[in-house]
Design a protein around this motif. Structure first.
Motif, PDB file in Angstrom:
ATOM      1  N   GLY A 109      -0.986 -13.127  -8.023  1.00 34.19           N
ATOM      2  CA  GLY A 109      -0.794 -12.246  -6.786  1.00 34.19           C
ATOM      3  C   GLY A 109      -1.360 -11.041  -7.169  1.00 34.19           C
ATOM      4  O   GLY A 109      -0.735  -9.891  -6.892  1.00 34.19           O
ATOM      5  N   THR A 110      -2.386 -10.820  -7.870  1.00 33.80           N
ATOM      6  CA  THR A 110      -3.061  -9.777  -8.036  1.00 33.80           C
ATOM      7  C   THR A 110      -4.568  -9.756  -7.730  1.00 33.80           C
ATOM      8  O   THR A 110      -4.909 -10.736  -7.512  1.00 33.80           O
ATOM      9  CB  THR A 110      -2.863  -8.999  -9.375  1.00 33.80           C
ATOM     10  OG1 THR A 110      -3.431  -7.933  -9.794  1.00 33.80           O
ATOM     11  CG2 THR A 110      -3.164  -9.928 -10.508  1.00 33.80           C
TER      12      THR A 110
ATOM     13  N   GLN B  52      -9.586 -16.489 -10.171  1.00 28.09           N
ATOM     14  CA  GLN B  52      -8.720 -17.652  -9.640  1.00 28.09           C
ATOM     15  C   GLN B  52      -7.297 -17.334 -10.108  1.00 28.09           C
ATOM     16  O   GLN B  52      -6.274 -17.287  -9.704  1.00 28.09           O
ATOM     17  CB  GLN B  52      -9.154 -18.796  -9.668  1.00 28.09           C
ATOM     18  CG  GLN B  52     -10.424 -19.294  -9.087  1.00 28.09           C
ATOM     19  CD  GLN B  52     -10.965 -20.693  -9.326  1.00 28.09           C
ATOM     20  OE1 GLN B  52     -10.289 -21.444 -10.189  1.00 28.09           O
ATOM     21  NE2 GLN B  52     -11.880 -20.962  -8.732  1.00 28.09           N
ATOM     22  N   ASN B  53      -7.232 -17.107 -11.511  1.00 29.29           N
ATOM     23  CA  ASN B  53      -5.942 -16.899 -12.361  1.00 29.29           C
ATOM     24  C   ASN B  53      -5.308 -15.655 -11.713  1.00 29.29           C
ATOM     25  O   ASN B  53      -3.997 -15.624 -11.521  1.00 29.29           O
ATOM     26  CB  ASN B  53      -6.223 -16.636 -13.709  1.00 29.29           C
ATOM     27  CG  ASN B  53      -6.561 -17.878 -14.423  1.00 29.29           C
ATOM     28  OD1 ASN B  53      -6.284 -19.013 -13.681  1.00 29.29           O
ATOM     29  ND2 ASN B  53      -7.356 -18.012 -15.364  1.00 29.29           N
TER      30      ASN B  53
ATOM     31  N   LEU C 178     -11.307   0.744  -8.170  1.00 27.32           N
ATOM     32  CA  LEU C 178      -9.913   0.480  -7.447  1.00 27.32           C
ATOM     33  C   LEU C 178      -9.131  -0.279  -8.483  1.00 27.32           C
ATOM     34  O   LEU C 178      -9.607  -1.500  -9.006  1.00 27.32           O
ATOM     35  CB  LEU C 178     -10.110  -0.476  -6.363  1.00 27.32           C
ATOM     36  CG  LEU C 178      -9.172  -0.854  -5.672  1.00 27.32           C
ATOM     37  CD1 LEU C 178      -8.349   0.574  -4.991  1.00 27.32           C
ATOM     38  CD2 LEU C 178      -9.326  -1.785  -4.362  1.00 27.32           C
ATOM     39  N   ARG C 179      -7.899   0.421  -8.917  1.00 28.52           N
ATOM     40  CA  ARG C 179      -7.194  -0.164  -9.967  1.00 28.52           C
ATOM     41  C   ARG C 179      -5.772  -0.374  -9.618  1.00 28.52           C
ATOM     42  O   ARG C 179      -5.552  -0.139  -8.375  1.00 28.52           O
ATOM     43  CB  ARG C 179      -7.177   0.413 -11.321  1.00 28.52           C
ATOM     44  CG  ARG C 179      -8.375   0.696 -11.922  1.00 28.52           C
ATOM     45  CD  ARG C 179      -8.650   1.683 -13.058  1.00 28.52           C
ATOM     46  NE  ARG C 179      -9.872   1.827 -13.682  1.00 28.52           N
ATOM     47  CZ  ARG C 179     -10.111   2.690 -14.785  1.00 28.52           C
ATOM     48  NH1 ARG C 179      -9.240   3.514 -15.248  1.00 28.52           N
ATOM     49  NH2 ARG C 179     -11.312   2.772 -15.094  1.00 28.52           N
TER      50      ARG C 179
ATOM     51  N   TYR D 195       0.059  -5.448  -1.844  1.00 24.97           N
ATOM     52  CA  TYR D 195       1.255  -6.425  -1.585  1.00 24.97           C
ATOM     53  C   TYR D 195       1.399  -7.474  -2.603  1.00 24.97           C
ATOM     54  O   TYR D 195       2.556  -8.145  -2.783  1.00 24.97           O
ATOM     55  CB  TYR D 195       1.036  -6.905  -0.351  1.00 24.97           C
ATOM     56  CG  TYR D 195       0.918  -6.040   0.981  1.00 24.97           C
ATOM     57  CD1 TYR D 195       2.021  -5.384   1.335  1.00 24.97           C
ATOM     58  CD2 TYR D 195      -0.205  -5.802   1.623  1.00 24.97           C
ATOM     59  CE1 TYR D 195       1.923  -4.649   2.368  1.00 24.97           C
ATOM     60  CE2 TYR D 195      -0.327  -4.780   2.547  1.00 24.97           C
ATOM     61  CZ  TYR D 195       0.891  -4.294   2.996  1.00 24.97           C
ATOM     62  OH  TYR D 195       1.013  -3.250   4.165  1.00 24.97           O
ATOM     63  N   GLY D 196       0.507  -7.535  -3.529  1.00 31.22           N
ATOM     64  CA  GLY D 196       0.620  -8.579  -4.790  1.00 31.22           C
ATOM     65  C   GLY D 196       1.127  -9.780  -4.382  1.00 31.22           C
ATOM     66  O   GLY D 196       0.508 -10.224  -3.724  1.00 31.22           O
ATOM     67  N   LYS D 197       2.047 -10.396  -5.042  1.00 33.44           N
ATOM     68  CA  LYS D 197       2.614 -11.527  -4.895  1.00 33.44           C
ATOM     69  C   LYS D 197       3.159 -11.856  -3.526  1.00 33.44           C
ATOM     70  O   LYS D 197       2.976 -13.239  -2.968  1.00 33.44           O
ATOM     71  CB  LYS D 197       3.747 -11.827  -5.795  1.00 33.44           C
ATOM     72  CG  LYS D 197       4.231 -13.247  -5.961  1.00 33.44           C
ATOM     73  CD  LYS D 197       3.424 -14.170  -6.463  1.00 33.44           C
ATOM     74  CE  LYS D 197       3.918 -15.497  -7.067  1.00 33.44           C
ATOM     75  NZ  LYS D 197       2.658 -16.351  -7.702  1.00 33.44           N
TER      76      LYS D 197
END
Length: 528
Positions: free
Chosen positions: A223-224, A217-218, A249-250, A334-336
């Protein structure tokens, strides 16, 4: 010079004839063919000259139109912009910076729309929602589909549509498809369902009193995504065989282990950079690629036209595993931005309501007035919008109950019965097969409560409720029965009876009954 006897002379003038430079005859070659009378040519008679045919098509049209008198339009009233029968969306806009794209619906019919160069997938979806007069504004998406290769992916809301289209091959059959997608941001709502603890890498920062649920959740809020690991079947290049390989997958990319599940740096092999690829789900992968399971996905370069040798086909053991990998790919890339898209998707439907929807109503619909005839003094106009909407719903339900009871009477012949009301509902899909029903639900998002009703192919006069729960599609048989001389439908051997399928759906939208979850999202097919 050669002559042919007759009332006219056919004169062939060979190439020895010299021409003045710039004459139109020189454009037709070194020889010309003309007709001349046998009588002596008078100086006042002018020989007809060949018409100059230019290579420029536009100039040729202009010269032709200027020499031919214009034909009056017999129907000028049909050609005026205010009364034109042509859809405005099919006409080119006045500004030259618009581009025409073709979007398909799920009924295989298409619609062409004009978009600006920077139009995003979200903006195109909003335009199509208004153009197709969709009843709701939420959870629409634009799919990128490769029918021949069996690849499809949901465009992110911020992606520029024309930039995606620019990567297509001109000879391919790639297309955009406009449809529902309820699962686009479902991992923000139920992260533990999409990221099982067994697939989170041990190197992820668990500990310090933080559980895996809190960690996920954090990370999603920031966004990651946590590092994902697990076995996948990979198709070996230029071979039909599939090999089981352990992948990681990193944030830095996709890696595979050359020695079992070891993650030591000397055993890790770099596979792909996440910024330069897109992830697709593969449809009908067993037939197209000989995959060991149906849970196949693919990664391919995002900037180049698709080629078979550039595809990296991967196969998971379950739908949950495949969804975990594809969701992690999107989050790492895409992250955040995905978090921003999710927040916009929740506020966008409220922004679309209001004047835009009221303006789209037809004049005949706007002229209708809600009336109440329940009193003894006659009818009265209902001015309160909430009361008018409630009266409309009550009237519709009362009419449906009367029609359903009338159709269930035993003395009414089957030929005289009207068509069942469920056939006009968006969640009814006729006689589609079990496999096709699963594909439709999977395409619009494997979220809890997604459902459709179809005719049973094995049991006559029966129906099947197909429902998604925990990334799996379950099927429940709806059986007709009679009690007290009337016809009903049931799913629990007659304990709960429904006069029609519409009442069955409305009941289970509020009560679970024998189902694991209430009915929430109807699987609909929009026609553009």
């Amino acid at each position: 010079m050669m002559e042919v006897a007759g009332p006219w002379t056919e004169v062939f003038e060979a190439s020895e004839r010299t021409e003045k430079p710039g004459r139109a005859d020189s454009l037709l070659g070194s020889s010309t063919l003309t007709l001349a009378p046998l009588v002596t040519e008078s100086p006042s008679v002018r020989r007809s000259q060949p018409i100059l045919i230019t290579s420029n098509r536009t100039k040729g049209v202009e010269s032709f139109s200027s020499s031919v008198p214009s034909i009056p339009n017999p129907f000028p009233e049909l050609c005026s912009p205010s009364k034109s029968p042509v859809l405005l969306g099919s006409l080119p806009p006045s500004s030259s910076d618009k581009h025409l794209i073709k979007v398909y619906g799920e009924d295989s019919y298409s619609r062409s729309v004009w978009v600006s160069p920077g139009a995003t997938a979200r903006e195109v979806c909003h335009l199509l929602v208004q153009t197709a007069h969709c009843s709701d504004q939420e959870n629409w998406a634009l799919l990128e589909l490769y029918p021949t290769l069996g690849l499809e992916r949901c465009l992110e809301d911020h992606e520029v549509v024309l930039e995606v289209q620019a990567t297509w091959s001109l000879k391919g059959d790639t297309r955009f498809v406009f449809c529902k997608n309820y699962a686009k941001y479902e991992f923000f709502r139920k992260p533990m369902l999409f990221f099982p603890e067994s697939m989170i890498s041990d190197s992820a920062e668990v500990g310090k009193g933080m559980t895996s649920s809190q960690l996920i959740q954090n990370l999603l809020k920031s966004g990651t995504c946590p590092e994902i690991q697990g076995f996948l079947h990979v198709k070996e290049p230029s071979r039909k065989a599939w090999k089981k390989v352990y992948f990681f997958l990193r944030r830095s990319g996709l890696y595979c282990s050359t020695k079992g599940s070891s993650k030591e740096p000397r055993h890790l092999q770099y596979v792909a950079d996440l910024d330069e690829l897109n992830v697709y789900t593969v449809v009908n992968s067993r037939k197209l690629y000989g995959a060991p399971t149906d849970f196949t996905f693919c990664i391919k370069p995002s900037r180049n036209p698709v080629r078979a040798q550039d595809l990296k086909i991967l196969c998971a053991e379950s739908e949950q595993t495949r969804t975990c990998w594809t969701s992690a790919f999107r989050l790492f890339k895409y992250g955040k931005q995905l978090q921003c898209n999710y927040q916009l998707s929740k506020s966008a439907p409220r922004c679309l309501e209001g004047p835009k929807l009221s303006d789209s109503k037809s004049k005949s619909e706007a002229s209708l007035v809600a009336m109440d005839f329940s009193g003894k003094a006659g009818g009265r106009v209902i001015q309160n919008p909430t009361e008018a909407q409630s009266a409309e719903m009550e009237e519709g339900q009362a009419w449906r109950r009367r029609e359903a009871l009338r159709c269930s009477l035993p003395n009414l012949s089957s030929a005289a019965r009207p068509s069942s009301i469920h056939k006009s509902q968006p969640w009814f899909h006729g006689g589609v097969s079990r496999k096709e029903a699963q594909r439709l639900i999977e395409k619009q998002g494997l979220v809890d409560g997604m459902f459709l009703i179809r005719e049973s192919q094995q049991h006559a006069q029966c129906f099947v409720l197909s429902l998604c729960y925990k990334l799996k599609t379950k099927h429940y048989l709806v059986i007709p029965c009679e009690e007290g001389g009337r016809k009903y439908f049931t799913m629990d051997d007659g304990l709960t009876l429904f006069i029609d399928l519409l009442q069955l759906v409305e009941f289970h939208q509020i009560n679970k009954g024998i189902l694991p979850v209430c009915l929430k999202h109807p699987c609909v097919c929009i026609a553009l």
